[in-house]
Write an enzyme that holds these catalytic residues in place. Structure first.
Site, PDB file in Angstrom:
ATOM      1  N   TRP A 104       7.318  -4.207   2.603  1.00  0.00           N
ATOM      2  CA  TRP A 104       6.247  -3.394   2.016  1.00  0.00           C
ATOM      3  C   TRP A 104       6.311  -1.948   2.463  1.00  0.00           C
ATOM      4  O   TRP A 104       6.014  -1.034   1.682  1.00  0.00           O
ATOM      5  CB  TRP A 104       4.879  -4.009   2.312  1.00  0.00           C
ATOM      6  CG  TRP A 104       4.664  -5.269   1.518  1.00  0.00           C
ATOM      7  CD1 TRP A 104       4.544  -6.537   2.007  1.00  0.00           C
ATOM      8  CD2 TRP A 104       4.579  -5.386   0.085  1.00  0.00           C
ATOM      9  NE1 TRP A 104       4.393  -7.425   0.958  1.00  0.00           N
ATOM     10  CE2 TRP A 104       4.415  -6.754  -0.217  1.00  0.00           C
ATOM     11  CE3 TRP A 104       4.637  -4.471  -0.972  1.00  0.00           C
ATOM     12  CZ2 TRP A 104       4.290  -7.230  -1.531  1.00  0.00           C
ATOM     13  CZ3 TRP A 104       4.522  -4.942  -2.276  1.00  0.00           C
ATOM     14  CH2 TRP A 104       4.351  -6.295  -2.545  1.00  0.00           C
ATOM     15  N   ASP A 174      -1.086   0.750   5.718  1.00  0.00           N
ATOM     16  CA  ASP A 174      -1.277  -0.322   4.741  1.00  0.00           C
ATOM     17  C   ASP A 174      -1.699  -1.562   5.528  1.00  0.00           C
ATOM     18  O   ASP A 174      -0.906  -2.152   6.259  1.00  0.00           O
ATOM     19  CB  ASP A 174       0.044  -0.567   3.993  1.00  0.00           C
ATOM     20  CG  ASP A 174      -0.033  -1.764   3.038  1.00  0.00           C
ATOM     21  OD1 ASP A 174      -1.101  -2.401   2.938  1.00  0.00           O
ATOM     22  OD2 ASP A 174       0.994  -2.046   2.385  1.00  0.00           O
ATOM     23  N   LYS A 198      -5.846 -10.762  -0.073  1.00  0.00           N
ATOM     24  CA  LYS A 198      -5.278 -11.518   1.048  1.00  0.00           C
ATOM     25  C   LYS A 198      -6.403 -11.972   1.970  1.00  0.00           C
ATOM     26  O   LYS A 198      -6.540 -13.145   2.255  1.00  0.00           O
ATOM     27  CB  LYS A 198      -4.271 -10.668   1.823  1.00  0.00           C
ATOM     28  CG  LYS A 198      -3.367  -9.793   0.934  1.00  0.00           C
ATOM     29  CD  LYS A 198      -2.047 -10.437   0.548  1.00  0.00           C
ATOM     30  CE  LYS A 198      -1.375  -9.740  -0.618  1.00  0.00           C
ATOM     31  NZ  LYS A 198      -0.126  -9.080  -0.334  1.00  0.00           N
TER      32      LYS A 198
HETATM   33  C1  PLP Z   1       0.525  -7.913  -1.022  1.00  0.00           C
HETATM   34  C2  PLP Z   1       0.858  -6.653  -0.344  1.00  0.00           C
HETATM   35  C3  PLP Z   1       1.015  -5.447  -1.064  1.00  0.00           C
HETATM   36  C4  PLP Z   1       0.940  -5.395  -2.569  1.00  0.00           C
HETATM   37  O1  PLP Z   1      -0.389  -5.492  -3.012  1.00  0.00           O
HETATM   38  P1  PLP Z   1      -0.741  -5.304  -4.562  1.00  0.00           P
HETATM   39  O2  PLP Z   1      -2.236  -5.500  -4.581  1.00  0.00           O
HETATM   40  O3  PLP Z   1      -0.005  -6.363  -5.323  1.00  0.00           O
HETATM   41  O4  PLP Z   1      -0.341  -3.933  -4.962  1.00  0.00           O
HETATM   42  C5  PLP Z   1       1.263  -4.288  -0.347  1.00  0.00           C
HETATM   43  N1  PLP Z   1       1.352  -4.288   0.996  1.00  0.00           N
HETATM   44  C6  PLP Z   1       1.208  -5.422   1.713  1.00  0.00           C
HETATM   45  C7  PLP Z   1       1.307  -5.366   3.207  1.00  0.00           C
HETATM   46  C8  PLP Z   1       0.960  -6.634   1.071  1.00  0.00           C
HETATM   47  O5  PLP Z   1       0.812  -7.752   1.788  1.00  0.00           O
END
Ligand code: PLP
Length: 362
Positions: A104, A174, A198
């Site tokens: 990511w 993030d 999540k």
């Molecule tokens: C799932 C995830 C993403 C992507 O998220 P989206 O909502 O599909 O854009 C980005 N960063 C991390 C760490 C993730 O676990």
């Protein structure tokens, strides 16, 4: 007829606490005597405004968000933030530092490369990292607009267990797969963002927590929907926000507080993931490649030494109501995601299954 609920170890959208889904079901047709569902309400009406404001207030309390930070409820997921961060913080040829520790952060750096000058502080080799490289090896650049990292690499299962020291540089993180799973000092950050699906809600919502003094530098020719300052000025209601996800996230914030808060979420996450790691480490049958100091509390990737057994593992687990244990397509193998909505029992039954599977096939 009662439907059978399974344990879902998918990386997201993921299991939510049963209590908040029951509450959502109970008030789905008629929210608090309004005679309408949350999904039918005007986002500017008093009913939804109260839902929205309560959710923000509850989140601010949970995380102790300082008053000079805005909290935005946006669409576009974490992926939209990969672009919005450089557009807003590093306009006009500025540079930014990226810590690459997996899938990511590499995606985020790739997107930023289209929009600003990117300096890779670490990582970005072909081999997946087993640990976060030590800070003394980081190649920081002078004058970077921000230092970016991904707290928990959802696919590789590598997690920062402390906040890196950015010096005076704004830190951007993030936290899509880790926000609200542990206490956090928000004042260490310039921007934190996280998709909801999540740890705290259905998809469609990305939460952005931003220090206000960093905003308002976006170039004039940029779409207003990409400008944090515009969203802040409009209370995340420049246009129709993801109302149902916002409402569900609000229920999740209240649930977390009622269960004991972020310290309790962390204790549970350590307990769940600890059970799985102990089972993996107990022998040579299963394997997790990550240095124990950086193992994720949310996502446990693992393999079976005899990798021809992976499909059998998945089939037999599914038959027992343990679903979505397949590893990400980029890395293969197996993965158990254990977010806030995963009950302790979900970790316990998975360990029982893993031990039995090992007995039969080891
Ligand atoms: C799932 C995830 C993403 C992507 O998220 P989206 O909502 O599909 O854009 C980005 N960063 C991390 C760490 C993730 O676990």
């Amino acid at each position: 007829m009662r439907s059978r609920r399974v344990f879902n170890y998918g990386a997201g959208p993921a299991m939510l606490p049963a209590a908040i889904m029951q509450q959502a079901r109970e008030e789905f047709l008629d929210w608090h005597g309004t005679g309408m569902s949350v999904v039918e309400m005007s986002h500017r009406g008093t009913a939804f405004m109260s839902i929205a404001e309560q959710a923000e207030a509850d989140l601010r309390t949970l995380l102790g968000v300082p008053s000079d930070y805005c909290v935005l409820f946006l669409q576009g997921g974490a992926t939209s933030q990969f672009g919005m961060v450089p557009l807003n913080l590093a306009p006009g040829g500025a540079s930014a530092d990226y810590l690459c520790t997996g899938h990511w952060s590499a995606k985020a750096a790739q997107e930023a490369q289209r929009l600003c000058k990117v300096n890779l502080v670490c990582g970005a080799g072909d081999q997946p990292l087993r640990a976060v490289p030590p800070p003394h090896s980081w190649q920081r650049s002078a004058g970077a607009a921000y230092l970016y990292y991904t707290e928990n690499e959802t696919i590789g299962g590598i997690e920062f267990h402390s906040v890196p020291d950015a010096g005076g540089t704004p830190l951007v993180c993030d936290m899509t797969s880790s926000l609200l799973s542990h206490p956090l000092d928000v004042s260490r950050f310039g921007i934190i963002f996280a998709s909801a699906q999540k740890n705290f809600g259905p998809s469609g919502l990305v939460l952005v927590i931003a220090r206000r003094d960093l905003l308002g530098r976006a170039p004039k020719n940029m779409p207003s929907l990409l400008d944090y300052a515009v969203h802040d000025k409009n209370g995340s209601m420049l246009n129709t926000p993801p109302t149902f996800s916002w409402y569900m996230a609000g229920l999740a914030f209240r649930w977390i507080a009622a269960e004991g808060g972020l310290g309790e979420m962390e204790r549970r996450a350590l307990s769940r993931s600890g059970l799985i790691y102990s089972c993996i480490d107990a022998g040579d049958f299963y394997r997790n490649p990550v240095d124990p100091a950086f193992r994720s509390r949310m996502n446990v990737p693992f393999t079976i030494a005899d990798d021809s057994l992976h499909d059998k593992f998945l089939d037999e687990a599914r038959a027992e109501g343990l679903v979505d244990l397949k590893g990400h397509r980029a890395v293969g193998g197996l993965r158990a995601s254990l977010y806030n909505g995963m009950p302790q029992e979900g970790a316990e039954v998975l360990v029982q299954f893993m031990q039995e599977f090992q007995r039969r096939h080891g």
